[in-house]
Write an enzyme that holds these catalytic residues in place. Structure first.
Site, short mmCIF file in Angstrom:
data_model
loop_
_atom_site.label_atom_id
_atom_site.label_comp_id
_atom_site.label_asym_id
_atom_site.label_seq_id
_atom_site.Cartn_x
_atom_site.Cartn_y
_atom_site.Cartn_z
N ASP A 165 0.81 -1.23 0.00
CA ASP A 165 0.00 0.00 0.00
C ASP A 165 0.84 1.28 0.00
O ASP A 165 0.45 2.30 0.56
CB ASP A 165 -0.96 0.03 1.21
CG ASP A 165 -1.85 -1.20 1.22
OD1 ASP A 165 -2.23 -1.67 0.14
OD2 ASP A 165 -2.15 -1.71 2.33
N GLN B 114 1.90 -6.01 -3.50
CA GLN B 114 2.42 -6.19 -2.14
C GLN B 114 3.73 -5.38 -1.98
O GLN B 114 4.08 -4.61 -2.84
CB GLN B 114 2.67 -7.67 -1.81
CG GLN B 114 1.40 -8.49 -1.62
CD GLN B 114 0.76 -8.95 -2.91
OE1 GLN B 114 1.40 -9.52 -3.76
NE2 GLN B 114 -0.53 -8.69 -3.04
N GLY C 192 -4.59 -4.21 -3.72
CA GLY C 192 -5.60 -3.17 -3.92
C GLY C 192 -4.87 -1.89 -4.29
O GLY C 192 -4.14 -1.34 -3.46
N HIS C 193 -4.98 -1.47 -5.53
CA HIS C 193 -4.24 -0.31 -6.01
C HIS C 193 -5.21 0.82 -6.35
O HIS C 193 -6.10 0.65 -7.18
CB HIS C 193 -3.40 -0.69 -7.23
CG HIS C 193 -2.35 -1.72 -6.92
ND1 HIS C 193 -1.51 -2.25 -7.86
CD2 HIS C 193 -2.00 -2.31 -5.75
CE1 HIS C 193 -0.69 -3.12 -7.27
NE2 HIS C 193 -0.98 -3.18 -5.99
N LYS D 185 1.86 2.13 -5.12
CA LYS D 185 2.37 1.54 -6.38
C LYS D 185 1.42 1.81 -7.54
O LYS D 185 1.85 2.12 -8.65
CB LYS D 185 2.55 0.01 -6.23
CG LYS D 185 3.54 -0.38 -5.16
CD LYS D 185 3.58 -1.88 -4.99
CE LYS D 185 2.34 -2.46 -4.37
NZ LYS D 185 2.09 -2.10 -2.97
P1 GDP Z 1 -0.79 0.38 -3.50
O1 GDP Z 1 -1.38 -0.90 -3.04
O2 GDP Z 1 0.71 0.42 -3.29
O3 GDP Z 1 -1.14 0.74 -4.91
O4 GDP Z 1 -1.38 1.53 -2.58
P2 GDP Z 1 -2.92 1.69 -2.13
O5 GDP Z 1 -3.68 2.28 -3.25
O6 GDP Z 1 -3.43 0.46 -1.51
O7 GDP Z 1 -2.76 2.70 -0.93
C1 GDP Z 1 -2.22 3.99 -1.12
C2 GDP Z 1 -3.25 5.02 -0.64
O8 GDP Z 1 -2.66 6.28 -0.56
C3 GDP Z 1 -4.41 5.18 -1.61
O9 GDP Z 1 -5.55 5.50 -0.87
C4 GDP Z 1 -3.97 6.36 -2.47
O10 GDP Z 1 -5.07 7.06 -3.06
C5 GDP Z 1 -3.29 7.20 -1.46
N1 GDP Z 1 -2.20 8.04 -1.94
C6 GDP Z 1 -1.23 7.75 -2.84
N2 GDP Z 1 -0.33 8.77 -2.91
C7 GDP Z 1 -0.76 9.69 -2.03
C8 GDP Z 1 -0.23 10.95 -1.61
O11 GDP Z 1 0.82 11.41 -2.03
N3 GDP Z 1 -0.94 11.62 -0.66
C9 GDP Z 1 -2.09 11.14 -0.14
N4 GDP Z 1 -2.72 11.87 0.78
N5 GDP Z 1 -2.61 9.96 -0.50
C10 GDP Z 1 -1.94 9.24 -1.43
P1 IMO Z 2 -0.93 -4.14 -2.32
O1 IMO Z 2 -0.52 -4.60 -3.69
C1 IMO Z 2 -0.95 -4.69 1.98
C2 IMO Z 2 -0.81 -8.79 3.47
C3 IMO Z 2 -2.03 -9.25 4.22
C4 IMO Z 2 -1.37 -10.23 5.18
C5 IMO Z 2 -0.30 -10.89 4.33
C6 IMO Z 2 -0.71 -12.21 3.70
O2 IMO Z 2 -2.20 -3.40 -2.27
O3 IMO Z 2 0.23 -3.44 -1.66
P2 IMO Z 2 -2.32 -12.84 1.70
O4 IMO Z 2 -3.76 -12.59 1.49
O5 IMO Z 2 -1.44 -12.27 0.64
O6 IMO Z 2 -2.00 -14.29 1.95
O7 IMO Z 2 -1.97 -12.08 3.07
O8 IMO Z 2 0.00 -9.96 3.30
N1 IMO Z 2 -1.07 -8.26 2.11
C7 IMO Z 2 -1.06 -6.97 1.82
N2 IMO Z 2 -0.91 -5.88 2.60
N3 IMO Z 2 -1.10 -4.53 0.65
C8 IMO Z 2 -1.21 -5.61 -0.16
O9 IMO Z 2 -1.21 -5.49 -1.50
C9 IMO Z 2 -1.24 -6.89 0.42
N4 IMO Z 2 -1.38 -8.15 -0.07
C10 IMO Z 2 -1.25 -8.97 0.97
O10 IMO Z 2 -2.65 -8.19 4.89
O11 IMO Z 2 -0.72 -9.53 6.21
MG MG Z 3 -2.88 -1.54 -1.75
#
Ligand code: GDP
Ligand code: IMO
Ligand code: MG
Length: 427
Positions: A14, A223, A41-42, A17
């Site tokens: 998270d 991840q 979850g992106h 990416k």
């Molecule tokens: P990913 O899994 O690495 O793609 O990241 P996620 O989307 O799960 O989580 C990143 C969160 O941070 C999301 O809610 C984005 O909309 C938010 N986000 C990304 N960059 C920024 C930033 O520079 N500032 C803020 N406030 N939110 C951001």
């Molecule tokens: P993105 O791509 C954050 C974590 C789960 C758990 C562990 C194992 O959005 O960064 P799993 O279901 O993969 O067997 O769970 O890995 N986990 C993540 N945490 N972002 C993710 O993906 C994750 N994918 C798995 O919370 O701790």
């Molecule tokens: Mg994510």
């Protein structure tokens, strides 16, 4: 020359990416997901619209980009069709998508088994996303998995299902869980095969052709490296390797084709699920970060655990990935915090260390050693140039560069695509 850039999560996931992949995709012609499944979850935000992708690569919004779901992924085809449906309802209908015939399939029994295995771990569950990811990879390595190719080859599907159910039904039955009927699954998944058939191909052949054509290619990590099966905080990890080294294997290309590795990090740290997290803290500042940064899981909606930036983690991740660039995300979330801490080393049993112990209990005993930097009050969410940032914010970034010996290449000051500052072009 075309660049082939790997986008790596540098923490526990998270990191942003999705946002960076979408941002860099402006200059790319191909976006590839190589591992994981819909545990990811992106989030991507542009033109006042918000999208959440779980399986589909973040190049899907540009009709000219070729999106590839490569062989290293585990794909739940029901979830994939649902994701395409949601995108369609949001007006995203014109895209190029290819799915590897060698990717593995997450079956409904994998989801039940994910739940069961967590239960059997009693007081020490991993805290998985319960999407069946671990059991699907278990079947892959046990050679009892089902591949996308099987969904479009009836004879193979029946035989693969027979073998897989021989094992998995036995485990489910022994634990008083529902078992699966081969005929029902066979018919249902053949139908699914018909629906997704037009996307299925040998993506390794396709990707190598695109490399020969000198295309700019982005590999979108899922991840974070600290969730890597080999280099993460085992056993509190995911079941694949989200590292740069895994990309060639999981995409079917030679490692010599990778030109750049960019690590994506938050300006602080978060983690969802169980497992050690030395720089974690829970106080009013953590609450503020969780609310301002909207730190709730994109996939499971769980509140994310909050911690300060951990340079021991980033050094470990830089080393295992050969990271040459860093993208610092969610910098705006730290605005208004008077004193910002950075973990620079750990104290383990009285001794200072700068590595991550392999032993879980040793890692748990590590106490973070911090340096403290003054924060900034100014709103930075509209900043377009590094030079416009408040001095203390610049100092914070310079400190990260100095400790990690890396260049910050991209800065993110808000969730929107436009709230991004490029310091050095990768493409
Ligand atoms: P990913 O899994 O690495 O793609 O990241 P996620 O989307 O799960 O989580 C990143 C969160 O941070 C999301 O809610 C984005 O909309 C938010 N986000 C990304 N960059 C920024 C930033 O520079 N500032 C803020 N406030 N939110 C951001
Ligand atoms: P993105 O791509 C954050 C974590 C789960 C758990 C562990 C194992 O959005 O960064 P799993 O279901 O993969 O067997 O769970 O890995 N986990 C993540 N945490 N972002 C993710 O993906 C994750 N994918 C798995 O919370 O701790
Ligand atoms: Mg994510």
């Amino acid at each position: 020359m075309g660049r082939r850039v790997v986008v790596i999560g540098s923490q526990w996931g998270d990191e942003g990416k999705g946002k960076i992949t979408d941002y860099l995709a402006e200059k790319a012609e191909v976006v590839v997901r190589t591992q994981g499944g819909n545990n990811a979850g992106h989030t991507i935000i542009f033109n006042n619209r918000k999208f959440a992708l779980h399986l589909i690569p973040s190049g899907i919004f540009n009709p000219n980009i070729i999106n590839i779901m490569a062989n290293g992924m585990v794909i739940n085809p029901v979830a994939l069709l649902e994701e395409l449906k949601v995108l369609c309802s949001q007006g995203i209908e014109d895209y190029k998508l290819f799915i590897s015939n060698r990717a593995h399939v997450v079956m409904p029994y994998h989801i039940d088994l994910d739940d069961l295995y967590e239960e059997l771990k009693k007081d020490h569950p991993v805290g998985t996303t319960k999407r069946g990811i671990g059991p699907a990879y278990m079947d892959k390595t046990a050679r009892i998995g089902i591949r996308i190719s099987d969904l479009i080859h009836p004879e193979s599907l029946y035989q693969r299902l027979e073998t897989s159910l021989n094992f998995n039904n036995m485990i489910l039955k022994a634990n008083n869980r529902r078992t699966y009927d081969i005929q029902e699954l066979y018919e249902e998944y053949l139908k699914i095969g018909e629906v997704i058939k037009s996307y299925v191909t040998d993506t390794s052949v396709l990707l190598n052709k695109l490399i020969d054509e000198d295309k700019n290619i982005l590999f979108e990590g899922a991840q974070g490296s600290m969730l890597c099966l080999d280099h993460g905080t085992y056993p509190y990890v995911t079941s694949s390797s989200p590292t740069a080294a895994s990309v060639p294997l999981n995409a079917g290309i030679s490692s010599e084709h990778i030109t750049d590795v960019i690590g994506v990090t938050k300006a602080y740290t978060t983690r969802v699920g169980e497992g050690v997290f030395p720089s974690e803290f829970e106080d009013e500042i953590a609450k503020q970060i969780r609310e301002v940064g909207k730190e709730y899981g994109t996939t499971t909606k769980r509140p994310r655990r909050i911690g300060w930036l951990d340079m021991v983690v980033l050094k470990h991740v830089k080393r295992i990935n050969g990271m040459k660039h860093l993208s610092v995300m969610l910098l705006d979330v730290l605005t208004g915090i008077k004193e910002i801490k950075i973990c620079v080393s750990y104290i383990l049993d009285g001794k200072e260390i700068d590595y991550i112990p392999a032993d879980y209990f040793e890692y748990q005993r590590c106490i973070p050693k911090y340096i403290t930097l003054p924060g900034w009050e100014e709103d930075i969410s509209k900043t377009q140039r590094f030079s416009d940032l408040p001095t203390n914010c610049k100092n914070y970034l310079n400190k990260i560069e100095e400790i990690l010996d890396i260049n910050v290449t991209i800065l993110s000051v808000g969730p929107d695509r436009l709230q991004t500052v490029t310091l050095k072009n990768i493409f």
